[in-house]
Scaffold this active site. Structure first.
Site, PDB file in Angstrom:
ATOM      1  N   LYS A   1       0.859  -1.190   0.000  1.00 55.12           N
ATOM      2  CA  LYS A   1       0.000   0.000   0.000  1.00 55.12           C
ATOM      3  C   LYS A   1       0.889   1.231   0.000  1.00 55.12           C
ATOM      4  O   LYS A   1       1.825   1.331   0.790  1.00 55.12           O
ATOM      5  CB  LYS A   1      -0.849  -0.010   1.283  1.00 55.12           C
ATOM      6  CG  LYS A   1      -1.798   1.149   1.384  1.00 55.12           C
ATOM      7  CD  LYS A   1      -3.120   0.833   0.723  1.00 55.12           C
ATOM      8  CE  LYS A   1      -3.933   2.060   0.437  1.00 55.12           C
ATOM      9  NZ  LYS A   1      -3.847   2.586  -0.928  1.00 55.12           N
TER      10      LYS A   1
ATOM     11  N   GLN B   1       7.129   4.226   3.927  1.00 58.64           N
ATOM     12  CA  GLN B   1       5.737   3.766   3.975  1.00 58.64           C
ATOM     13  C   GLN B   1       5.586   2.494   4.812  1.00 58.64           C
ATOM     14  O   GLN B   1       4.574   2.303   5.483  1.00 58.64           O
ATOM     15  CB  GLN B   1       5.263   3.509   2.537  1.00 58.64           C
ATOM     16  CG  GLN B   1       3.768   3.427   2.370  1.00 58.64           C
ATOM     17  CD  GLN B   1       3.102   4.794   2.309  1.00 58.64           C
ATOM     18  OE1 GLN B   1       3.568   5.680   1.642  1.00 58.64           O
ATOM     19  NE2 GLN B   1       2.001   4.956   3.021  1.00 58.64           N
TER      20      GLN B   1
ATOM     21  N   LYS C   1       5.450   3.696   8.407  1.00 54.06           N
ATOM     22  CA  LYS C   1       4.239   4.503   8.589  1.00 54.06           C
ATOM     23  C   LYS C   1       3.012   3.595   8.678  1.00 54.06           C
ATOM     24  O   LYS C   1       2.185   3.722   9.575  1.00 54.06           O
ATOM     25  CB  LYS C   1       4.099   5.455   7.394  1.00 54.06           C
ATOM     26  CG  LYS C   1       2.901   6.370   7.459  1.00 54.06           C
ATOM     27  CD  LYS C   1       2.696   7.140   6.170  1.00 54.06           C
ATOM     28  CE  LYS C   1       3.943   7.907   5.769  1.00 54.06           C
ATOM     29  NZ  LYS C   1       3.676   8.873   4.691  1.00 54.06           N
TER      30      LYS C   1
ATOM     31  N   LYS D   1       5.467   2.141  -3.035  1.00 49.72           N
ATOM     32  CA  LYS D   1       5.332   3.461  -3.650  1.00 49.72           C
ATOM     33  C   LYS D   1       5.550   3.295  -5.140  1.00 49.72           C
ATOM     34  O   LYS D   1       6.225   2.338  -5.560  1.00 49.72           O
ATOM     35  CB  LYS D   1       6.379   4.433  -3.076  1.00 49.72           C
ATOM     36  CG  LYS D   1       5.993   5.881  -3.211  1.00 49.72           C
ATOM     37  CD  LYS D   1       5.017   6.338  -2.131  1.00 49.72           C
ATOM     38  CE  LYS D   1       4.504   7.726  -2.402  1.00 49.72           C
ATOM     39  NZ  LYS D   1       3.705   8.240  -1.282  1.00 49.72           N
TER      40      LYS D   1
ATOM     41  N   GLY E   1      -3.001   8.077  -4.306  1.00 52.05           N
ATOM     42  CA  GLY E   1      -2.410   9.278  -4.896  1.00 52.05           C
ATOM     43  C   GLY E   1      -1.191   9.759  -4.124  1.00 52.05           C
ATOM     44  O   GLY E   1      -0.851   9.240  -3.057  1.00 52.05           O
ATOM     45  N   ASP E   2      -0.531  10.729  -4.673  1.00 54.75           N
ATOM     46  CA  ASP E   2       0.580  11.445  -4.030  1.00 54.75           C
ATOM     47  C   ASP E   2       0.770  12.704  -4.871  1.00 54.75           C
ATOM     48  O   ASP E   2      -0.167  13.124  -5.580  1.00 54.75           O
ATOM     49  CB  ASP E   2       1.845  10.572  -3.991  1.00 54.75           C
ATOM     50  CG  ASP E   2       2.953  11.154  -3.108  1.00 54.75           C
ATOM     51  OD1 ASP E   2       2.840  11.071  -1.873  1.00 54.75           O
ATOM     52  OD2 ASP E   2       3.928  11.719  -3.639  1.00 54.75           O
TER      53      ASP E   2
ATOM     54  N   THR F   1      -4.953  13.316   5.129  1.00 52.93           N
ATOM     55  CA  THR F   1      -3.539  13.542   5.477  1.00 52.93           C
ATOM     56  C   THR F   1      -3.400  14.875   6.218  1.00 52.93           C
ATOM     57  O   THR F   1      -2.749  14.956   7.269  1.00 52.93           O
ATOM     58  CB  THR F   1      -2.647  13.516   4.219  1.00 52.93           C
ATOM     59  OG1 THR F   1      -2.914  12.313   3.505  1.00 52.93           O
ATOM     60  CG2 THR F   1      -1.183  13.584   4.579  1.00 52.93           C
TER      61      THR F   1
ATOM     62  N   ASN G   1      -2.864  19.047  -1.958  1.00 54.39           N
ATOM     63  CA  ASN G   1      -3.839  18.347  -1.117  1.00 54.39           C
ATOM     64  C   ASN G   1      -3.502  18.427   0.368  1.00 54.39           C
ATOM     65  O   ASN G   1      -4.343  18.801   1.190  1.00 54.39           O
ATOM     66  CB  ASN G   1      -3.932  16.880  -1.577  1.00 54.39           C
ATOM     67  CG  ASN G   1      -4.779  16.049  -0.648  1.00 54.39           C
ATOM     68  OD1 ASN G   1      -4.282  15.467   0.312  1.00 54.39           O
ATOM     69  ND2 ASN G   1      -6.075  16.029  -0.892  1.00 54.39           N
TER      70      ASN G   1
ATOM     71  N   SER H   1      -7.023   5.490   3.803  1.00 56.78           N
ATOM     72  CA  SER H   1      -6.996   4.558   2.666  1.00 56.78           C
ATOM     73  C   SER H   1      -7.298   3.140   3.159  1.00 56.78           C
ATOM     74  O   SER H   1      -8.028   2.390   2.509  1.00 56.78           O
ATOM     75  CB  SER H   1      -5.616   4.562   1.996  1.00 56.78           C
ATOM     76  OG  SER H   1      -5.502   5.628   1.094  1.00 56.78           O
TER      77      SER H   1
END
Ligand code: NDP
Length: 449
Positions: free
Chosen positions: A94, A115, A118, A130, A169-170, A213, A244, A381
């Site tokens: 993820k 990630q 996290k 990622k 997304g990013d 976020t 964002n 997410s």
């Protein structure tokens, strides 16, 4: 690397850099984690598992692929696509997709590695990954973006799935891009399943995902201040970025009664000493999300100063870097400390350099790394995936409440593993050790794979 009784950070970092000498961002991210994890492992025999750390810094799979697409004039362009599937011991891969010209393997490996820890901190069953492309969406028409996304997904769809890898997304990948990617996946596979998060509400998205976020970042900031017997109310906040994460960090700060005085983009920053209110923020959201505008237009509309560079010279209680990696260095950190900043909360991934983090420690500025403070995005997410599996949609209040609980729990983990004798919390130590333990336990249980 053999003996974890005697392992040193320098030796381990030599091992990492020798393998990938051309990946400075990845080495930087590994260093940030291992600075805390290596001393912890040295002292804890439970984690003297041969090859554990070496396996941790090696992605399970790295996929690179060609992304050809045609512009509106019929010219063919070729970009490079990537998916770095870093670690799936805690759940399916993820992590977001980034479309930006700076994207390369070093950046995606750093982001994928971060990630893993996290996602561990969220307590959810999520592995770390990622991906993205060096495609620049700026200045492209909607049709061009759609054709690019379709070409990207034509290859990526072989490697993802609701139980294997679920991108999101990013930078450069928002709701529009997710929609085009999802449409192409469905067309290629005939399957309507939760293979992406950040989807539109009409086709399986979750309420609060867009805000998550940024909201999570401010919830975390408020918990940091509560640990200092204070709160976000009445505080002055400097935010970088205007995408964002910046937008919703700003919105939650306003809702908490704080005053946000800066936003930025890669051209420079605006300084609004009266504070950005809901109406001004709505202008920014429209400017950035609908019109591909520049933040400078805010300065023209509201008659406030616009300066080149970054907003860290502005006096603030809370600094929230929400743009990109390495956007706040030691000079900026000294400036913030001099101007009385109490906490730094990362909305972006690795926005503060190593040296900046050291300055914060020296000067007693509480600092939260993104893997803790911006985990709200991936947490929601995870909640979107849960709703997709149940074919249900939860209310805004329900998701927001869960988000807040997750941020509180991450703060608790930081306190547990990063609490110091003088009562201060070392968030870097707490987040890295807390994130590591869950991953290490799972890797130990699953054997050498
Ligand atoms: P967006 O694309 O929505 O916004 C990015 C913002 O950062 C824009 O204002 C952009 O300005 C600015 N920016 C990008 N590159 C640079 C640069 N080199 N120098 C200065 N400013 C720059 O991205 P997000 O808001 O989604 O992401 C921001 C950060 O948050 C990233 O680090 C991302 O990894 C991280 N993050 C995002 C999550 C999410 O859910 N979206 C989750 C967790 C972390 P410009 O328009 O000029 O390019």
């Amino acid at each position: 690397m053999k003996d974890y009784d005697k392992i040193s950070l320098d030796d381990f970092m030599d091992y990492v850099s020798d393998r990938d000498p051309d990946q400075p961002e990845f080495s930087q991210a590994v260093h940030e984690v291992m600075e805390w994890v290596i001393p912890y492992v040295r002292e804890n025999k439970d984690y003297h598992i041969t090859g554990l750390l070496e396996r941790l810094v090696e992605p399970e799979q790295v996929i690179t692929f060609r992304v050809p697409w045609q512009d509106d004039k019929g010219h063919v362009h070729v970009n490079r696509g990537y998916r770095v599937q870093f670690n799936s011991c805690l759940g399916p891969f993820k992590g977001g997709l980034r479309f930006h010209p700076s994207v390369n393997l070093s950046i995606l490996k750093f982001l994928g590695f971060e990630q893993v820890f996290k996602n561990s901190l969220t307590g959810l069953t999520l592995g770390g990954a990622k991906g993205g492309s060096d495609f620049n969406p700026k200045g492209k028409s909607d049709d061009e973006i759609m054709r690019f996304c379709q070409s990207f997904m034509s290859e990526l769809h072989h490697y993802i799935g609701a139980d294997t890898d679920i991108p999101a997304g990013d930078i450069g990948v928002g709701g529009k891009e997710i929609g085009y990617l999802y449409g192409q996946y469905k067309r290629l596979t005939g399957s309507f399943s939760g293979i992406l998060t950040g989807k539109g509400l009409s086709y399986g998205g979750s309420l609060v995902r867009t805000q998550s976020t940024g909201y999570g970042t401010m919830y975390f900031a408020d918990y940091m201040l509560k640990a200092l017997d204070d709160s976000a109310e009445g505080k002055t906040v400097a935010i970088s970025g205007s995408g964002n994460v910046a937008q919703y960090t700003c919105e939650k700060a306003i809702q908490m009664g704080a005053k946000v005085v800066t936003l930025s983009d890669s051209d420079g920053f605006i300084y609004d000493k009266d504070g950005i209110d809901e109406e001004k923020l709505a202008f920014v959201i429209d400017l950035k999300n609908e019109r591909q505008g520049r933040i400078k237009e805010y300065a023209e509309k509201y008659d406030v100063p616009f300066n080149e560079g970054r907003p860290w010279s502005v006096a603030c209680d809370i600094a929230a870097p929400c743009a990109t990696q390495n956007e706040l260095d030691d000079k900026d950190a000294k400036e913030l400390a001099k101007n009385g900043t109490r906490i730094v909360v990362e909305g972006a991934n690795m926005p503060c350099t190593d040296k900046a983090v050291r300055v914060f420690k020296e000067k007693g500025v509480a600092y939260a790394p993104g893997k803790a403070s911006n985990a709200g995005g991936v947490a929601v997410s995870g909640l979107e995936m849960a709703q997709n599996s149940q074919r249900q949609s939860w209310s805004f209040e329900d998701v927001d409440k869960r988000l807040k609980e997750i941020m509180k729990s991450i703060h608790g983990i930081c306190e547990k593993y990063g609490g110091e004798d003088n009562g201060a919390i070392n968030y870097t130590k707490g987040a890295n050790i807390g994130g590591f333990i869950r991953v290490a336990e799972a890797m130990k249980a699953q054997g050498v794979v």
